[in-house]
Design an enzyme around this catalytic site. Structure first.
Site, short mmCIF file in Angstrom:
data_model
loop_
_atom_site.label_atom_id
_atom_site.label_comp_id
_atom_site.label_asym_id
_atom_site.label_seq_id
_atom_site.Cartn_x
_atom_site.Cartn_y
_atom_site.Cartn_z
CE1 TYR A 2 -3.18 -2.78 -0.02
CE2 TYR A 2 -3.25 -2.75 2.66
CZ TYR A 2 -3.74 -3.47 1.17
OH TYR A 2 -4.55 -4.27 1.58
CG HIS B 250 -1.19 -8.18 -0.42
ND1 HIS B 250 -0.73 -7.15 -0.28
CD2 HIS B 250 -2.35 -8.25 -0.69
CE1 HIS B 250 -1.38 -6.29 -0.53
NE2 HIS B 250 -2.68 -6.94 -0.79
P1 NAD Z 1 -13.38 0.12 1.22
O1 NAD Z 1 -14.74 -0.52 0.63
O2 NAD Z 1 -13.23 0.15 2.53
O3 NAD Z 1 -13.56 1.69 0.69
C1 NAD Z 1 -12.58 2.81 1.00
C2 NAD Z 1 -13.12 4.13 0.39
O4 NAD Z 1 -14.26 4.53 1.19
C3 NAD Z 1 -11.95 5.12 0.64
O5 NAD Z 1 -12.11 6.02 -0.45
C4 NAD Z 1 -12.46 5.86 2.05
O6 NAD Z 1 -11.88 7.08 2.05
C5 NAD Z 1 -13.78 5.70 1.63
N1 NAD Z 1 -14.80 5.72 2.93
C6 NAD Z 1 -14.52 4.99 4.27
N2 NAD Z 1 -15.43 5.26 5.14
C7 NAD Z 1 -16.19 6.25 4.29
C8 NAD Z 1 -17.47 6.74 4.67
N3 NAD Z 1 -18.03 6.63 6.12
N4 NAD Z 1 -18.26 7.50 3.71
C9 NAD Z 1 -17.53 7.66 2.67
N5 NAD Z 1 -16.36 7.32 1.97
C10 NAD Z 1 -16.03 6.42 3.09
O7 NAD Z 1 -12.12 -0.16 0.45
P2 NAD Z 1 -10.55 -0.54 0.86
O8 NAD Z 1 -10.03 0.35 1.50
O9 NAD Z 1 -9.82 -1.08 -0.20
O10 NAD Z 1 -10.76 -1.90 1.93
C11 NAD Z 1 -10.54 -1.68 3.30
C12 NAD Z 1 -9.07 -2.33 3.88
O11 NAD Z 1 -9.25 -3.77 3.59
C13 NAD Z 1 -7.90 -1.85 3.06
O12 NAD Z 1 -7.60 -0.48 3.44
C14 NAD Z 1 -7.00 -3.04 3.17
O13 NAD Z 1 -6.60 -2.83 4.68
C15 NAD Z 1 -7.99 -4.22 3.28
N6 NAD Z 1 -8.04 -4.96 2.02
C16 NAD Z 1 -6.98 -5.89 1.60
C17 NAD Z 1 -7.03 -6.34 0.40
C18 NAD Z 1 -6.32 -7.51 0.32
O14 NAD Z 1 -5.65 -8.03 1.19
N7 NAD Z 1 -6.11 -8.03 -1.00
C19 NAD Z 1 -7.91 -6.11 -0.63
C20 NAD Z 1 -8.69 -4.87 -0.43
C21 NAD Z 1 -8.88 -4.22 0.92
#
Ligand code: NAD
Length: 319
Positions: A59, A124
């Site tokens: 990230y 990952h």
């Molecule tokens: P997400 O679906 O959580 O969306 C994140 C987006 O939504 C960001 O732009 C954030 O600013 C916005 N957001 C958060 N809260 C909000 C709110 N209350 N209102 C409006 N917008 C809001 O997607 P993500 O960040 O990709 O996934 C969450 C976490 O999960 C990642 O940060 C990561 O740690 C993990 N993840 C891991 C993998 C993997 O291991 N392959 C893949 C995807 C995500």
């Protein structure tokens, strides 16, 4: 406000807050986040009861780990009050799941995170490597890191759901403690549900990430790089506009939908501001107290019906 619910993570003995802190936004993945904002966001999350923080060297090309490390240190609380997960095998430079690389990777991550150990180390996005290498080489290397005390538990992450049973069917029981699935337990795609009985039966902890489908289910919409089809993006924007018109917030409803399944230990949401932390924790407490807004959710489901469970390709063809 009622406290954020804690849920057990498989057989690990860990109890994770129902909302987990996804730290990918701290790597500027969804736009620039200052160091001061990153520190304030993590502090607010911890103060409101979020005890689980997830990052990866991938990230922001290691930036997320560095920011999270600084922010956790700034909390000034005992190490056992928070749970940290990072990953290995995926880097800005590409994928490398070799034993040599993942063994080096944990030392680099610990240095950036300013920690002596991580609670969970996850391979990952394993669909981009050879799943057989994950079974025969990567996981055995991670077991050695567990013995060395650098890692408490081992996990695997990725998009296609078939990768999880492929690996879990081929390793001794109890070897892989946790899986992290993303974009498969939200209003538009709930296919993770079919895998839950299998995972529960194996005692594997379930982390579901991206309840907002990486920005699809937000009023501001997804980032430029989002892999969804034009059709899926358009349907989600229609749903967001409909919610706004009705005085509802699509992100809140989406998070509440994901949180309603208690077999999932934690829903990881990416957050980059104190405001988002406040909103997401409030949404979690509200749903735990009053249940989800069934009417609004079924209206969104109706709008998203033509694209229900539509996903996108990820990874390489496995031989
Ligand atoms: P997400 O679906 O959580 O969306 C994140 C987006 O939504 C960001 O732009 C954030 O600013 C916005 N957001 C958060 N809260 C909000 C709110 N209350 N209102 C409006 N917008 C809001 O997607 P993500 O960040 O990709 O996934 C969450 C976490 O999960 C990642 O940060 C990561 O740690 C993990 N993840 C891991 C993998 C993997 O291991 N392959 C893949 C995807 C995500």
């Amino acid at each position: 406000m009622a406290p954020l619910e804690l849920r057990p993570l498989g057989n690990t003995g860990l109890k994770l807050s129902s909302v987990g802190f996804g730290a990918s936004p701290l790597g500027n993945v969804f736009g620039i986040v200052s160091e001061a904002d990153a520190i304030a966001t993590v502090r607010q999350a911890f103060t409101l009861g979020i005890n689980f923080f997830d990052t990866s060297p991938y990230y922001g090309g290691t930036l997320s780990e560095k920011m999270l490390g600084k922010a956790l240190k700034a909390l000034g609380v005992p190490r056992d009050e928070y749970i940290v997960s990072t990953k290995c095998g995926r880097y800005k430079e590409g994928f490398d799941f070799s034993a040599e690389r993942v063994t080096r990777s944990i030392d680099e991550s610990l240095e950036r995170l300013q920690l002596d150990y991580v609670d969970i180390l996850q391979c990952h996005d394993i669909e981009f490597g050879s799943l057989d290498q994950i079974v025969t080489e990567t996981i055995p290397a991670l077991l050695k890191l567990k013995e060395a005390g650098k890692v408490k538990f081992i996990g695997i992450t990725g998009l296609p759901l078939g990768i999880f049973s492929y690996v879990l069917d081929r390793v001794p029981p109890g070897t892989v403690d946790v899986i992290l699935s993303y974009c498969h337990y939200g209003i538009n795609d709930s296919t993770l549900e079919d895998l839950i009985p299998y995972l529960k039966c194996k005692g594997v902890g379930i982390i579901s990430a991206s309840p907002l489908a990486m920005g699809l289910l937000t009023e501001s919409g997804p980032p430029e790089w989002h892999p969804a089809s034009v059709e899926l993006k358009a349907a989600c924007q229609d749903a967001a506009a409909y919610c706004k018109e009705k005085g509802k917030n699509i992100s809140k409803l989406s998070l509440q939908y994901s949180l309603s399944n208690k077999d999932i230990s934690t829903i990881l949401v990416g957050m980059n501001s104190v405001k988002q932390v406040d909103e997401n924790v409030a949404a979690a407490v509200e749903v735990a107290t009053f249940g989800k807004d069934e009417k609004a959710i079924s209206e969104i489901e109706e709008i998203l019906k033509p694209v229900k469970n539509q996903t996108w390709p990820s990874g390489i063809q496995q031989s």
